[in-house]
Design a protein around this motif. Sequence first.
Motif, PDB file in Angstrom:
ATOM      1  N   LYS A   1     -15.336  14.782   2.003  1.00 43.46           N
ATOM      2  CA  LYS A   1     -15.300  16.125   2.580  1.00 43.46           C
ATOM      3  C   LYS A   1     -13.887  16.492   3.016  1.00 43.46           C
ATOM      4  CE  LYS A   1     -20.080  15.745   4.281  1.00 43.46           C
ATOM      5  NZ  LYS A   1     -20.927  15.642   5.477  1.00 43.46           N
ATOM      6  N   THR A   2     -13.178  15.495   3.578  1.00 45.42           N
ATOM      7  CA  THR A   2     -11.812  15.750   4.003  1.00 45.42           C
ATOM      8  C   THR A   2     -10.937  16.108   2.810  1.00 45.42           C
ATOM      9  OG1 THR A   2     -12.015  14.206   5.863  1.00 45.42           O
ATOM     10  CG2 THR A   2      -9.784  14.707   5.102  1.00 45.42           C
ATOM     11  N   ALA A   3     -11.078  15.324   1.725  1.00 48.74           N
ATOM     12  CA  ALA A   3     -10.289  15.596   0.529  1.00 48.74           C
ATOM     13  C   ALA A   3     -10.620  16.963  -0.060  1.00 48.74           C
ATOM     14  CB  ALA A   3     -10.517  14.498  -0.506  1.00 48.74           C
ATOM     15  N   ALA A   4     -11.907  17.311  -0.068  1.00 52.78           N
ATOM     16  CA  ALA A   4     -12.318  18.601  -0.602  1.00 52.78           C
ATOM     17  C   ALA A   4     -11.765  19.752   0.231  1.00 52.78           C
ATOM     18  CB  ALA A   4     -13.836  18.688  -0.670  1.00 52.78           C
ATOM     19  N   GLY A   5     -11.784  19.553   1.555  1.00 57.23           N
ATOM     20  CA  GLY A   5     -11.252  20.583   2.445  1.00 57.23           C
ATOM     21  C   GLY A   5      -9.768  20.783   2.263  1.00 57.23           C
ATOM     22  N   MET A   6      -9.047  19.679   2.024  1.00 57.70           N
ATOM     23  CA  MET A   6      -7.623  19.793   1.801  1.00 57.70           C
ATOM     24  C   MET A   6      -7.332  20.520   0.502  1.00 57.70           C
ATOM     25  SD  MET A   6      -6.479  15.984   2.943  1.00 57.70           S
ATOM     26  CE  MET A   6      -4.884  16.204   2.206  1.00 57.70           C
ATOM     27  N   GLY A   7      -8.168  20.221  -0.505  1.00 59.44           N
ATOM     28  CA  GLY A   7      -7.949  20.864  -1.804  1.00 59.44           C
ATOM     29  C   GLY A   7      -8.173  22.348  -1.749  1.00 59.44           C
ATOM     30  N   GLY A   8      -8.972  22.809  -0.752  1.00 58.14           N
ATOM     31  CA  GLY A   8      -9.280  24.241  -0.673  1.00 58.14           C
ATOM     32  C   GLY A   8      -8.267  25.019   0.125  1.00 58.14           C
ATOM     33  N   ASP A   9      -7.281  24.305   0.750  1.00 58.54           N
ATOM     34  CA  ASP A   9      -6.284  25.015   1.567  1.00 58.54           C
ATOM     35  C   ASP A   9      -5.305  25.805   0.692  1.00 58.54           C
ATOM     36  OD1 ASP A   9      -7.446  24.078   3.818  1.00 58.54           O
ATOM     37  OD2 ASP A   9      -6.096  22.377   4.054  1.00 58.54           O
TER      38      ASP A   9
ATOM     39  N   LEU B   1       0.821  -1.214   0.000  1.00 57.07           N
ATOM     40  CA  LEU B   1       0.000   0.000   0.000  1.00 57.07           C
ATOM     41  C   LEU B   1       0.853   1.262   0.000  1.00 57.07           C
ATOM     42  CD1 LEU B   1      -2.860  -0.914   2.509  1.00 57.07           C
ATOM     43  CD2 LEU B   1      -2.826  -1.183   0.024  1.00 57.07           C
ATOM     44  N   LEU B   2       1.962   1.227   0.724  1.00 58.66           N
ATOM     45  CA  LEU B   2       2.778   2.437   0.871  1.00 58.66           C
ATOM     46  C   LEU B   2       3.837   2.596  -0.209  1.00 58.66           C
ATOM     47  CD1 LEU B   2       3.383   2.440   4.731  1.00 58.66           C
ATOM     48  CD2 LEU B   2       1.669   3.733   3.458  1.00 58.66           C
ATOM     49  N   THR B   3       4.306   1.490  -0.784  1.00 63.98           N
ATOM     50  CA  THR B   3       5.496   1.580  -1.639  1.00 63.98           C
ATOM     51  C   THR B   3       5.352   0.961  -3.015  1.00 63.98           C
ATOM     52  OG1 THR B   3       6.498  -0.528  -0.959  1.00 63.98           O
ATOM     53  CG2 THR B   3       6.846   1.379   0.482  1.00 63.98           C
ATOM     54  N   ASP B   4       4.318   0.164  -3.254  1.00 63.72           N
ATOM     55  CA  ASP B   4       4.140  -0.543  -4.528  1.00 63.72           C
ATOM     56  C   ASP B   4       5.070  -1.738  -4.684  1.00 63.72           C
ATOM     57  OD1 ASP B   4       1.941   0.487  -5.808  1.00 63.72           O
ATOM     58  OD2 ASP B   4       3.034   2.091  -6.799  1.00 63.72           O
ATOM     59  N   ALA B   5       5.938  -2.025  -3.719  1.00 67.50           N
ATOM     60  CA  ALA B   5       6.762  -3.227  -3.792  1.00 67.50           C
ATOM     61  C   ALA B   5       5.848  -4.451  -3.760  1.00 67.50           C
ATOM     62  CB  ALA B   5       7.734  -3.264  -2.612  1.00 67.50           C
ATOM     63  N   LYS B   6       6.143  -5.435  -4.581  1.00 69.25           N
ATOM     64  CA  LYS B   6       5.255  -6.586  -4.723  1.00 69.25           C
ATOM     65  C   LYS B   6       5.926  -7.858  -4.218  1.00 69.25           C
ATOM     66  CE  LYS B   6       2.909  -4.574  -8.731  1.00 69.25           C
ATOM     67  NZ  LYS B   6       2.574  -4.720 -10.168  1.00 69.25           N
ATOM     68  N   HIS B   7       5.134  -8.670  -3.515  1.00 66.02           N
ATOM     69  CA  HIS B   7       5.589  -9.957  -3.024  1.00 66.02           C
ATOM     70  C   HIS B   7       4.565 -11.017  -3.409  1.00 66.02           C
ATOM     71  CE1 HIS B   7       7.790  -7.019  -0.557  1.00 66.02           C
ATOM     72  NE2 HIS B   7       8.733  -7.940  -0.502  1.00 66.02           N
TER      73      HIS B   7
ATOM     74  N   ARG C   1      -5.036   8.178   6.576  1.00 65.96           N
ATOM     75  CA  ARG C   1      -3.780   8.886   6.855  1.00 65.96           C
ATOM     76  C   ARG C   1      -3.156   9.393   5.547  1.00 65.96           C
ATOM     77  NH1 ARG C   1       1.581   7.193  10.469  1.00 65.96           N
ATOM     78  NH2 ARG C   1       3.011   8.491   9.272  1.00 65.96           N
ATOM     79  N   LEU C   2      -3.174   8.570   4.518  1.00 66.07           N
ATOM     80  CA  LEU C   2      -2.637   8.995   3.235  1.00 66.07           C
ATOM     81  C   LEU C   2      -3.464  10.120   2.624  1.00 66.07           C
ATOM     82  CD1 LEU C   2      -1.687   5.555   1.651  1.00 66.07           C
ATOM     83  CD2 LEU C   2      -0.111   7.368   2.378  1.00 66.07           C
ATOM     84  N   LEU C   3      -4.757  10.134   2.908  1.00 64.11           N
ATOM     85  CA  LEU C   3      -5.612  11.196   2.383  1.00 64.11           C
ATOM     86  C   LEU C   3      -5.145  12.558   2.895  1.00 64.11           C
ATOM     87  CD1 LEU C   3      -8.126  11.280   0.550  1.00 64.11           C
ATOM     88  CD2 LEU C   3      -9.529  11.313   2.616  1.00 64.11           C
ATOM     89  N   ARG C   4      -4.606  12.583   4.105  1.00 64.60           N
ATOM     90  CA  ARG C   4      -4.073  13.819   4.665  1.00 64.60           C
ATOM     91  C   ARG C   4      -2.670  14.128   4.139  1.00 64.60           C
ATOM     92  NH1 ARG C   4      -5.988  11.126   9.289  1.00 64.60           N
ATOM     93  NH2 ARG C   4      -3.829  10.719   9.971  1.00 64.60           N
ATOM     94  N   GLU C   5      -1.882  13.070   3.893  1.00 63.55           N
ATOM     95  CA  GLU C   5      -0.470  13.251   3.578  1.00 63.55           C
ATOM     96  C   GLU C   5      -0.143  13.184   2.081  1.00 63.55           C
ATOM     97  OE1 GLU C   5       0.981  11.103   7.749  1.00 63.55           O
ATOM     98  OE2 GLU C   5       1.308  10.119   5.826  1.00 63.55           O
ATOM     99  N   ASP C   6      -0.903  12.363   1.353  1.00 65.19           N
ATOM    100  CA  ASP C   6      -0.600  12.133  -0.066  1.00 65.19           C
ATOM    101  C   ASP C   6      -1.879  11.697  -0.772  1.00 65.19           C
ATOM    102  OD1 ASP C   6       0.356  11.427  -2.541  1.00 65.19           O
ATOM    103  OD2 ASP C   6       1.926  10.084  -1.814  1.00 65.19           O
ATOM    104  N   PRO C   7      -2.778  12.638  -1.083  1.00 59.72           N
ATOM    105  CA  PRO C   7      -4.085  12.301  -1.659  1.00 59.72           C
ATOM    106  C   PRO C   7      -4.002  11.455  -2.930  1.00 59.72           C
ATOM    107  CG  PRO C   7      -4.051  14.587  -0.967  1.00 59.72           C
ATOM    108  CD  PRO C   7      -2.653  14.090  -0.851  1.00 59.72           C
ATOM    109  N   GLU C   8      -3.007  11.700  -3.759  1.00 57.71           N
ATOM    110  CA  GLU C   8      -2.874  10.917  -4.991  1.00 57.71           C
ATOM    111  C   GLU C   8      -2.599   9.447  -4.660  1.00 57.71           C
ATOM    112  OE1 GLU C   8      -0.234  10.830  -9.119  1.00 57.71           O
ATOM    113  OE2 GLU C   8      -0.172  12.584  -7.805  1.00 57.71           O
TER     114      GLU C   8
END
Length: 403
Positions: free
Chosen positions: A395-403, A7-13, A268-275
């Motif tokens: 709503k959280t994502a929208a609020g972040m986009g408006g900052d 989830l965090l790095t795309d490394a595959k196992h 947590r990622l929505l706050r730190e890295d929305p993409e």
Amino acid sequence: MISVTRLLTDAKHYGDSLRYTATAHRSPDGTSEGRGPVVVWNSTLACNLACIHCYMDARPQSRRNELTTAEAKAFIDDLAEFRTPVLLLSGGEPLVRPDFYELAEYAAYRGIRPTVSTNGTLITREVAQRLKDIGVGYVGISLDGLEEVNDRFRRKKGAFAAAMRGIANCVAVGQRVGLRFTINQHNLSQIGPILDLMETANINRICFYHLVYSGRGGAMQDQDVTPAQTREAVDLIIDRTRDFAARGLDKEVLTVDNHADGPYIYLRLLREDPERAAKVRGLLETNGGNRSGMAFAAVDPEGNVHPDQFTQYVTFGNVRERKFSEIWTDRGHPLQAGLKDRRPLLKGRCATCQFIAMCNGNLRTRAEAVHGDFWAPDPACYLTDEEIAPGSDTKTAAGMGGD
């Protein structure tokens, strides 16, 4: 099972192909259309330790009525025909079963990936080499802390040292090996040190299990961690997983038995890295959350078939009487039918949670243990009412986009 690393790095196992492939969870009877479920076989109740949180309530002696070698091979034959991808040989302690090596090798011969869940204390260099030669894909060794804490959990002095020798022996012969750590009040402070141990001992995989109130673990219900402590633990696991990746270390970190971890990572990622969060949401929804009774099954020492290894009070049939594949695809048992299409049956917070597609109601055994209702909310969900409310993440994502 949630791969924090993926989830965090795309490394595959290896296991990611079962968890996050687009077609991986289209069948209610297996990992994908035309493939059976991953199966845990608790091959024996016998164990050389007496861990305080053992979900099987394992004992020094095996049951007399355990599947014979011939019965076990017939069971494995059916799994192969059902196209089961992985057979996890567990216990008790699977290595004390006299025909363990014969059966593990037979599973590999039939095209099933054998893996082993063990306390590690019996793995000499010769055993490690034999496991590798047989074709065992992975050996998971239980450690619930460093020496003093782990030995207290195992109720045997020297268990930690013996397990570490087993790990070293696996590493020495190139047998893939990892740790299994069950989070609770007694070892919460050990998460950081056990991650340090991964690095110093050249261990490349760890699964952090959330406590399940089953077997002797049922007596530890009041020793489970609080929601706040769970969040702190998962945050630490996230931070350390990122640190491993940043330093170029090939470490696979997973959490098990609490699918609230997926939405928590997403939020947590929505706050730190929305993409990145959007990508993670897609992976988690592909995974589909808890798949007990669907893509995951358990068979006990006597051949009884259960939704998972923690729900052994629910039995769908016995492989001595009917093939596993026939039992698994039957809808006659109401709980079996319900697990394959559970969303209309879930109650309370689970019924209205916006993350149902990521979690699928989490673990039913804990709900039953605490509420006496199989379809009640899982009490181990640590997300707040505000976090699970429909649309709150938007709503959280929208609020972040408006900052």
